[in-house]
Scaffold this motif. Structure first.
Motif, PDB file in Angstrom:
ATOM      1  N   ALA A 184       8.091   3.550   5.275  1.00 31.76           N
ATOM      2  CA  ALA A 184       7.822   2.111   5.325  1.00 31.76           C
ATOM      3  C   ALA A 184       7.728   1.534   3.927  1.00 31.76           C
ATOM      4  O   ALA A 184       8.201   0.431   3.649  1.00 31.76           O
ATOM      5  N   CYS A 185       7.140   2.291   3.041  1.00 32.71           N
ATOM      6  CA  CYS A 185       7.006   1.847   1.652  1.00 32.71           C
ATOM      7  C   CYS A 185       8.389   1.633   1.045  1.00 32.71           C
ATOM      8  O   CYS A 185       8.598   0.704   0.268  1.00 32.71           O
ATOM      9  N   ALA A 186       9.327   2.467   1.428  1.00 30.77           N
ATOM     10  CA  ALA A 186      10.689   2.344   0.903  1.00 30.77           C
ATOM     11  C   ALA A 186      11.312   1.016   1.299  1.00 30.77           C
ATOM     12  O   ALA A 186      12.240   0.543   0.661  1.00 30.77           O
ATOM     13  N   MET A 187      10.787   0.426   2.385  1.00 35.46           N
ATOM     14  CA  MET A 187      11.321  -0.869   2.826  1.00 35.46           C
ATOM     15  C   MET A 187      10.527  -2.028   2.244  1.00 35.46           C
ATOM     16  O   MET A 187      10.702  -3.154   2.646  1.00 35.46           O
ATOM     17  N   GLY A 188       9.638  -1.703   1.314  1.00 33.04           N
ATOM     18  CA  GLY A 188       8.865  -2.769   0.698  1.00 33.04           C
ATOM     19  C   GLY A 188       7.621  -3.145   1.482  1.00 33.04           C
ATOM     20  O   GLY A 188       7.050  -4.212   1.277  1.00 33.04           O
ATOM     21  N   ASP A 189       7.189  -2.267   2.373  1.00 33.25           N
ATOM     22  CA  ASP A 189       6.024  -2.558   3.208  1.00 33.25           C
ATOM     23  C   ASP A 189       4.748  -2.311   2.404  1.00 33.25           C
ATOM     24  O   ASP A 189       4.366  -1.166   2.168  1.00 33.25           O
ATOM     25  N   SER A 190       4.090  -3.386   2.008  1.00 29.98           N
ATOM     26  CA  SER A 190       2.903  -3.226   1.159  1.00 29.98           C
ATOM     27  C   SER A 190       1.753  -2.605   1.931  1.00 29.98           C
ATOM     28  O   SER A 190       0.891  -1.935   1.362  1.00 29.98           O
ATOM     29  N   ALA A 191       1.731  -2.826   3.260  1.00 33.15           N
ATOM     30  CA  ALA A 191       0.686  -2.205   4.066  1.00 33.15           C
ATOM     31  C   ALA A 191       0.777  -0.690   3.969  1.00 33.15           C
ATOM     32  O   ALA A 191      -0.238   0.014   3.848  1.00 33.15           O
ATOM     33  N   ALA A 192       1.986  -0.191   4.025  1.00 34.52           N
ATOM     34  CA  ALA A 192       2.175   1.254   3.948  1.00 34.52           C
ATOM     35  C   ALA A 192       1.793   1.785   2.568  1.00 34.52           C
ATOM     36  O   ALA A 192       1.177   2.843   2.448  1.00 34.52           O
ATOM     37  N   LEU A 193       2.133   1.032   1.528  1.00 31.00           N
ATOM     38  CA  LEU A 193       1.753   1.473   0.174  1.00 31.00           C
ATOM     39  C   LEU A 193       0.240   1.489   0.041  1.00 31.00           C
ATOM     40  O   LEU A 193      -0.341   2.432  -0.510  1.00 31.00           O
ATOM     41  N   GLY A 194      -0.419   0.465   0.567  1.00 32.59           N
ATOM     42  CA  GLY A 194      -1.879   0.439   0.537  1.00 32.59           C
ATOM     43  C   GLY A 194      -2.469   1.633   1.257  1.00 32.59           C
ATOM     44  O   GLY A 194      -3.441   2.245   0.792  1.00 32.59           O
ATOM     45  N   ALA A 195      -1.875   2.002   2.386  1.00 30.36           N
ATOM     46  CA  ALA A 195      -2.373   3.154   3.137  1.00 30.36           C
ATOM     47  C   ALA A 195      -2.160   4.447   2.360  1.00 30.36           C
ATOM     48  O   ALA A 195      -3.007   5.346   2.372  1.00 30.36           O
ATOM     49  N   LEU A 196      -1.028   4.545   1.664  1.00 31.50           N
ATOM     50  CA  LEU A 196      -0.782   5.730   0.835  1.00 31.50           C
ATOM     51  C   LEU A 196      -1.802   5.818  -0.293  1.00 31.50           C
ATOM     52  O   LEU A 196      -2.307   6.898  -0.601  1.00 31.50           O
ATOM     53  N   ILE A 197      -2.100   4.682  -0.899  1.00 30.10           N
ATOM     54  CA  ILE A 197      -3.104   4.677  -1.972  1.00 30.10           C
ATOM     55  C   ILE A 197      -4.454   5.125  -1.423  1.00 30.10           C
ATOM     56  O   ILE A 197      -5.133   5.978  -1.997  1.00 30.10           O
ATOM     57  N   ASP A 198      -4.844   4.575  -0.270  1.00 26.57           N
ATOM     58  CA  ASP A 198      -6.125   4.956   0.322  1.00 26.57           C
ATOM     59  C   ASP A 198      -6.194   6.452   0.574  1.00 26.57           C
ATOM     60  O   ASP A 198      -7.224   7.087   0.383  1.00 26.57           O
ATOM     61  N   ARG A 199      -5.066   7.001   0.995  1.00 21.71           N
ATOM     62  CA  ARG A 199      -5.052   8.398   1.404  1.00 21.71           C
ATOM     63  C   ARG A 199      -5.032   9.348   0.211  1.00 21.71           C
ATOM     64  O   ARG A 199      -5.624  10.436   0.259  1.00 21.71           O
ATOM     65  N   PHE A 200      -4.335   8.965  -0.854  1.00 24.40           N
ATOM     66  CA  PHE A 200      -4.099   9.912  -1.945  1.00 24.40           C
ATOM     67  C   PHE A 200      -4.790   9.560  -3.251  1.00 24.40           C
ATOM     68  O   PHE A 200      -4.670  10.298  -4.225  1.00 24.40           O
TER      69      PHE A 200
END
Lengths: 351, 198
Positions: free
Chosen positions: B27-43
């Motif tokens: 999702a992040c690859a598609m520019g989905d900021s929600a997914a990037l935020g979730a990745l940040i939270d996780r890692f």
């Protein structure tokens, strides 16, 4: 000093975590630096309240996003064409194997091309999930609650809480009054019960529906015979006739062994055999399922069920192998059950 | 511009695991900021700690490197290849970014400065506790003085518990080279610690 002592000492070197406000600042800065998502092409644009993820990212409500039907990531190989019927609020995430549309508000229509074994396409709502098997259907949500599912062609599974309903072409589902729902209990010290047949039946007449009720399946348009057999098997399983269900699921699988119903027919046949008390048959059926569909979305559940059968015949080593396989399943509840079962199987576990 | 609070992506039944790491990267690859935020939270916690271990410090420099890491994660998401773990992939990005930074001597100076400002114990300590503290301080200095390739291999394999295969993918060297570097790192650290007793 030996290696182990050295490593333990090095691991105990203090590493402080940053303060929460610094983490939030970092997060905001990273999200604000993200380029704006690519706008959808006009002929497939979404009717969505969208906020670009730019310097105004602080104002973005993450649950709202611009959908890109034909975006740059063609490698994701979408199966679902999604059309918003009015305003809809959703996020599209997932991989090529597990396509997910996260819907919180509104009505959408999906057309999903047939999936290969192991592939999934799901609509997730706050309290439920709709999984598709090559079909056309509508999903409606209100305040992140599943409100309605209507199938125009094909077959979908609706998971709502602890229950699951299978809908066919012409079927229509709405949640019942919550006090009327009977939930199939699950305990951690036994193998998981499959998510169906559900006490909440699919609805032929919705609580609030305008227009005539959907026709019964027998009067519906002609359907492929594999699907008709699958329906009949499902009805038998729902009615408690597991032996008939097992035979009929087997027929459904044979009629179209390479079709979209083959994997589910194999899985439910194994479940039906287990419920009918034919444990040797169930064991073979689960083994066959895992051999023929190793990347099935149900592989983890099948592994746990097979482990249960193997323990019953004293094959602890085999059971352990299956449970270890299930430890990497994508579903948290399957992983948790496998881990609990493995602990119980451990040699020094209390009886 | 006044910044407000970002609302995290809601997940089914409150279980973040409903979205796999790979799904979020996709999702992040598609520019989905929600997914990037979730990745940040996780890692973010493991990345903060990983970079701190590579740097030997946990100050503002680390924060900058963590931020740069996740910006690069977003930029590189379209080129993520499934089959490798997302955690290893992110660690690889962090290792590359940190390696570029570590070439300066500023990090070592800050490390030594931080050690020099460690407060004395407020109360009398048993001798063994004092000795352990001194040993750990010597180890921290010795780790910071290791050649960076050795320190990278030691942190990845011995502290972050990655496999040699994963570490070799991150570092871009053969597995045998990884093990040799880990062996040399351990030898150098032991020598530094034992040398302090003389």
């Amino acid at each position: 000093m030996n290696d182990r002592s050295l490593i333990e000492l090095a691991r105990s070197l203090p590493v402080s975590d940053p303060p929460r406000d610094r983490v939030e600042e970092m997060r905001t800065a990273v999200l604000a630096s993200m380029p704006a998502p690519i706008a959808p092409r006009p002929h497939r644009s979404w009717v969505v309240p969208a906020v670009a993820a730019t310097a105004a990212a602080a104002a973005v409500i993450i649950a709202i996003a611009v959908l890109r039907v034909d975006g740059p990531a063609e490698a994701l190989r979408r199966h679902a064409t999604v059309t918003a019927l009015g305003d809809a609020t959703m996020v599209r995430v997932g991989t090529a194997d597990d396509e997910i549309i996260r819907l919180t508000e509104g009505l959408i229509h999906l057309e999903v091309s047939p999936l290969a074994p192991g592939e999934r396409c799901r609509v997730l709502v706050g309290d439920g999930e709709v999984e598709v098997r090559g079909t056309g259907f509508e999903v409606e949500a209100h305040h992140d609650r599943l409100a309605r599912v209507r199938v125009t062609h094909g077959r979908v599974e609706v998971h709502a809480g602890a229950t699951m309903v299978v809908l066919f072409a012409g079927d229509h589902w709405e949640p019942t009054v919550r006090t009327a729902v009977t939930v199939t209990p699950r305990t951690t010290d036994e193998a998981p019960l499959p998510p169906g047949p559900a006490p909440v039946r699919r609805h032929r007449r919705a609580a609030v529906v305008s227009g005539p009720p959907a026709p019964a399946p027998a009067l519906a348009s002609p359907v492929p015979s594999a699907e008709a057999q699958f329906r009949a098997a499902w009805s038998a399983l729902t009615a408690g006739d597991a032996a008939t269900a097992a035979r009929t699921f087997e027929v459904a699988g044979r009629l179209d062994p390479a079709g979209p119903l083959a994997e589910d027919s194999a899985y439910w046949r194994a479940i039906a055999l287990q419920r009918a008390g034919d444990h040797a048959g169930a064991r073979k059926a689960f083994e066959q399922l895992l051999a023929e569909f190793p990347r099935s979305a149900r592989a983890g559940e099948a592994s746990v069920m097979l482990a249960r059968e193997l323990v019953a015949v004293g094959d602890r080593a085999g059971a352990e192998r299956q449970l270890r396989r299930a430890l990497t399943d994508r579903l948290p509840r399957v992983r948790a059950l496998a881990a609990t079962a493995l602990e119980a199987l451990a040699p020094d576990a209390a009886p | 511009m006044k910044l407000g609070r970002l609302t995290p992506l809601r997940r089914i039944s409150g279980h973040a695991d409903e979205f796999s790491d790979e799904a979020l990267v996709g999702a992040c690859a598609m520019g989905d900021s929600a997914a990037l935020g979730a990745l940040i939270d996780r890692f973010q916690t493991p990345v903060y700690r990983f970079i701190a271990r590579l740097l030997g410090s946990d100050g503002a420099e680390r924060d900058d490197l963590v931020q740069t890491t996740f910006i690069e994660v977003a930029r590189s998401a379209p080129s993520y290849r499934q089959g490798s773990s997302v955690r290893v992939w992110i660690f690889g990005i962090a290792a590359n970014i940190t390696r570029n930074q570590i070439r300066g001597l500023v990090r070592r100076r800050r490390m030594l400065t931080a050690l020099a400002t460690v407060p004395e114990g407020r109360a009398a300590r048993p001798d063994d506790e004092m000795a352990r503290r001194e040993l750990m301080e010597r180890l921290a200095v010795a780790l910071s003085e290791l050649a960076h390739p050795l320190r990278e291999a030691f942190v990845l394999c011995d502290l972050e518990e990655l496999s040699a295969r994963e570490a070799s993918a991150i570092l871009g060297v053969r597995e045998g080279t990884v093990w040799r570097r880990v062996h040399d790192a351990r030898k150098a650290l032991r020598a530094a610690l034992e040398g302090g007793h003389r």
